[in-house]
Enzyme design. Structure first.
Site, PDB file in Angstrom:
ATOM      1  N   LYS A   1      20.532  -4.433  33.994  1.00 24.82           N
ATOM      2  CA  LYS A   1      20.867  -5.911  33.640  1.00 24.82           C
ATOM      3  C   LYS A   1      20.447  -6.006  31.866  1.00 24.82           C
ATOM      4  CE  LYS A   1      23.205  -5.221  37.068  1.00 24.82           C
ATOM      5  NZ  LYS A   1      23.921  -4.839  37.247  1.00 24.82           N
TER       6      LYS A   1
ATOM      7  N   ARG B   1      32.039   1.357  39.771  1.00 24.43           N
ATOM      8  CA  ARG B   1      32.863   2.614  41.321  1.00 24.43           C
ATOM      9  C   ARG B   1      33.538   1.729  41.796  1.00 24.43           C
ATOM     10  NH1 ARG B   1      31.656  -2.516  43.230  1.00 24.43           N
ATOM     11  NH2 ARG B   1      30.368  -3.525  43.309  1.00 24.43           N
TER      12      ARG B   1
ATOM     13  N   HIS C   1      27.334 -14.885  46.747  1.00 22.55           N
ATOM     14  CA  HIS C   1      27.821 -13.773  45.412  1.00 22.55           C
ATOM     15  C   HIS C   1      28.663 -12.832  47.212  1.00 22.55           C
ATOM     16  CE1 HIS C   1      25.187 -15.220  43.152  1.00 22.55           C
ATOM     17  NE2 HIS C   1      24.534 -15.987  44.034  1.00 22.55           N
TER      18      HIS C   1
ATOM     19  N   GLU D   1      18.917 -16.471  30.526  1.00 20.61           N
ATOM     20  CA  GLU D   1      19.978 -16.802  30.382  1.00 20.61           C
ATOM     21  C   GLU D   1      20.273 -18.253  30.043  1.00 20.61           C
ATOM     22  OE1 GLU D   1      23.260 -14.873  32.334  1.00 20.61           O
ATOM     23  OE2 GLU D   1      22.641 -12.609  30.616  1.00 20.61           O
TER      24      GLU D   1
HETATM   25  C1  MV4 Z   1      25.574 -15.840  35.463  1.00 18.37           C
HETATM   26  C2  MV4 Z   1      26.557 -17.575  35.853  1.00 18.37           C
HETATM   27  C3  MV4 Z   1      26.280 -18.365  34.836  1.00 18.37           C
HETATM   28  N1  MV4 Z   1      25.270 -18.152  33.870  1.00 18.37           N
HETATM   29  N2  MV4 Z   1      24.722 -16.210  34.229  1.00 18.37           N
HETATM   30  C4  MV4 Z   1      26.473 -14.154  39.653  1.00 18.37           C
HETATM   31  C5  MV4 Z   1      25.595 -12.813  40.275  1.00 18.37           C
HETATM   32  C6  MV4 Z   1      26.356 -11.855  39.270  1.00 18.37           C
HETATM   33  N3  MV4 Z   1      27.298 -11.382  38.922  1.00 18.37           N
HETATM   34  C7  MV4 Z   1      25.764 -12.419  37.814  1.00 18.37           C
HETATM   35  N4  MV4 Z   1      26.046 -13.767  38.317  1.00 18.37           N
HETATM   36  C8  MV4 Z   1      25.922 -15.072  37.890  1.00 18.37           C
HETATM   37  N5  MV4 Z   1      25.289 -15.137  36.245  1.00 18.37           N
HETATM   38  C9  MV4 Z   1      25.028 -17.048  33.850  1.00 18.37           C
HETATM   39  N6  MV4 Z   1      24.394 -16.779  32.255  1.00 18.37           N
HETATM   40  C10 MV4 Z   1      27.258 -16.854  37.313  1.00 18.37           C
HETATM   41  C11 MV4 Z   1      26.741 -15.806  38.089  1.00 18.37           C
HETATM   42  C12 MV4 Z   1      27.863 -16.566  39.289  1.00 18.37           C
HETATM   43  C13 MV4 Z   1      26.829 -17.093  40.534  1.00 18.37           C
HETATM   44  C14 MV4 Z   1      26.251 -17.834  40.607  1.00 18.37           C
HETATM   45  C15 MV4 Z   1      25.867 -18.884  40.657  1.00 18.37           C
HETATM   46  C16 MV4 Z   1      26.462 -18.725  42.396  1.00 18.37           C
HETATM   47  C17 MV4 Z   1      27.872 -17.815  42.359  1.00 18.37           C
HETATM   48  C18 MV4 Z   1      27.655 -16.390  41.912  1.00 18.37           C
HETATM   49  C19 MV4 Z   1      28.943 -15.861  41.835  1.00 18.37           C
HETATM   50  C20 MV4 Z   1      29.914 -14.950  40.462  1.00 18.37           C
HETATM   51  C21 MV4 Z   1      28.792 -15.386  39.183  1.00 18.37           C
END
Ligand code: MV4
Length: 495
Positions: free
Chosen positions: A116, A292, A234, A199
């Site tokens: 990442k 994928r 998630h 972040e």
């Molecule tokens: C974030 C975010 C908000 N702000 N980054 C979730 C797992 C990975 N795909 C990255 N994710 C996120 N990153 C910042 N800076 C919101 C998510 C996010 C999420 C966060 C908390 C709970 C559920 C989530 C579902 C999708 C994305």
């Protein structure tokens, strides 16, 4: 074109990929573990190879066994599906080293997007919007300084992570030391790598992803977006396209950013660029790239009219992708609901058992991708997803109605499912208004299971229907004098 493809996966995605192979006149090889010896995907294939015990690490994650099965069955190519080894660069490289074609991106593209922190740095260089943050932090004082510059709340993420593992939201500087330590421990445990990045936390973000497709001749397009914000811990539950949150201008900007991201890693085949979208500021940021095919690819297929697995196979065989971006468009509205064998009333614990009854809905614009049929055993070995229900309608409102009807027609007895839970989400005004963010289920959705009459009452009602000579039926409305009533036939035959 390939003569034979081994599908290194199981369940609904294995059947889905094999269907595309058959449509292209390509022979199919299934692999199966001890637990899957009677599985539908095994019966659907032209050939099947046993690869090991039920636990994934002894079967579907066993790269050597999978490659040996491909060589022994004289397959020309391997399709990884999703999950398991589909984003494992070493597996992709080993397939190619065995002179087989990996139906997916290059191992280099997978590697470049696997970390990442590195992928974020690469995206910044490529001009793709990324969340304000900092990578490569070592000492705690580095974290403290970076967090103060970014401003709270912040997110601490594992560099080697994805899907939310090792992610911690920090609301206040007092909590930073404990959360950084916890994130580091979790990252080390989950990925064997404790590097972290931080972040700015985009609260109540929407999760919007763009499907990208590239061929091996440098041509890259996007196939529009998928809104995936209805998630719990998630795990995506409901996905749809187009997104109710996007304007045409935002769609254009995000599509261009998605292609920039894919081009930055010389991407070919199917891939997905994940963004978080802040509807209040109408801003979007690159999250990560999934190298994928995704579970939710069918809604893109119905909105664009393209068969994504056909094109994965044809591109892997070296064909040119024939469409320019301006020849691609979205039509209607598609929604996918993931039918899980789990109990929402019991903290979504997986539900296992025999499928005593399993009847899939049918009708115009209804598709079910599943790896199960009645009589199958739902075990604890693998992901509890029973099926994906996809509907396609002329408008979002009509697609929602179609989905609600199809869910009502979906009959599953023998395990508990999340069908009622999804019905409640679809019926909620926030969903209708497109206001569901990634935090909505945890923060705004209070669901209680519908009150079902006890099972005995169904038995009693059925028995009461059988009119015993000389007694009065207990069921109001049953017309005693009706000579043609099925309940009156002397033979005892019952529908
Ligand atoms: C974030 C975010 C908000 N702000 N980054 C979730 C797992 C990975 N795909 C990255 N994710 C996120 N990153 C910042 N800076 C919101 C998510 C996010 C999420 C966060 C908390 C709970 C559920 C989530 C579902 C999708 C994305």
């Amino acid at each position: 074109m390939f003569n034979k493809i081994l599908v290194a996966n199981r369940g609904e995605i294995a059947i889905r990929v094999m269907r595309a192979c058959k449509e292209l006149g390509i022979k199919t090889v299934a692999v199966y573990s001890d637990a899957d010896k009677n599985a539908l995907h095994v019966q659907y294939a032209d050939e099947a190879v046993h690869i090991g015990a039920a636990s994934p690490k002894e079967s579907y994650l066993n790269a050597d066994a999978l490659i040996r099965a491909a060589l022994d069955s004289k397959a020309d190519a391997v399709h990884p599906g999703y999950g398991f080894l589909s984003e494992n660069a070493s597996f992709a490289a080993a397939v190619e080293s065995a002179k087989l074609t990996f139906i997916g991106p290059s191992a280099d593209s997978i590697r470049a997007m696997g970390d990442k922190a590195e992928s974020k740095i690469r995206m910044k260089k490529a001009g793709v919007p990324t969340v304000p943050g900092a990578e490569g932090l070592e000492s705690f004082s580095d974290f403290e300084k970076a967090a103060d510059e970014i401003g709270y709340p912040i997110l601490v993420k594992a560099s080697a992570g994805g899907g939310g593992k090792g992610m911690r939201i920090v609301w206040d500087s007092d909590d930073l030391p404990e959360e950084v330590d916890a994130a580091r421990r979790e990252a080390l445990h989950a990925f064997g790598d404790d590097r972290l990045l931080i972040e700015k936390y985009v609260a109540d973000a929407h999760h919007i992803e763009f499907q990208v497709f590239g061929d091996k001749h440098g041509h890259l397009v996007h196939l529009f977006e998928r809104e995936c914000s209805v998630q719990r811990r998630h795990q995506k539950i409901i996905e749809e396209t187009p997104s109710p949150s996007l304007t045409p201008e935002l769609r254009k900007q995000m599509g261009e950013a998605a292609i920039k991201a894919a081009r930055a890693v010389n991407y070919y085949n199917a891939g997905t660029i994940e963004f978080i979208f802040d509807p209040l500021l109408s801003t979007f940021y690159f999250l990560e790239m999934n190298t994928r095919l995704q579970v939710e690819h069918p809604i893109t297929e119905h909105a664009t009219g393209l068969d994504l697995v056909h094109w994965q196979i044809r591109i892997a065989a070296g064909e040119h992708f024939p469409y320019q971006q301006d020849q691609l468009s979205q039509r209607g509205h598609a929604i996918e609901c993931r039918i899980y064998a789990e109990d929402p009333a019991n903290n979504f614990l997986p539900s296992t058992g025999k499928l005593l009854q399993y009847i899939e809905p049918r009708g115009p614009g209804i598709r079910v991708d599943s790896g199960f049929r009645a009589g199958d055993e739902v075990t604890h070995f693998y992901d509890p997803m029973l099926a994906k229900l996809i509907v396609h309608g002329e408008s979002r409102e009509l697609a929602i109605q179609k989905m609600q009807t199809a869910l009502r027609d979906f009959v599953v007895h023998g395990v508990v499912t999340n069908i009622d839970f999804m019905q409640a989400v679809l019926a909620h005004p926030d969903f209708a208004d497109g206001k569901v963010s990634t935090r909505w289920i945890e923060n705004n959705f209070n669901w209680t299971p519908p009150v079902e009459p006890p099972f005995e009452s169904f038995i009693a009602a059925s028995l009461a229907d059988i009119v015993v000579p000389g007694t009065k039926s207990q069921v109001p409305g049953l017309n005693e004098s009706d000579p043609y009533s099925p309940w009156k036939t002397p033979s005892g035959f019952r529908n």
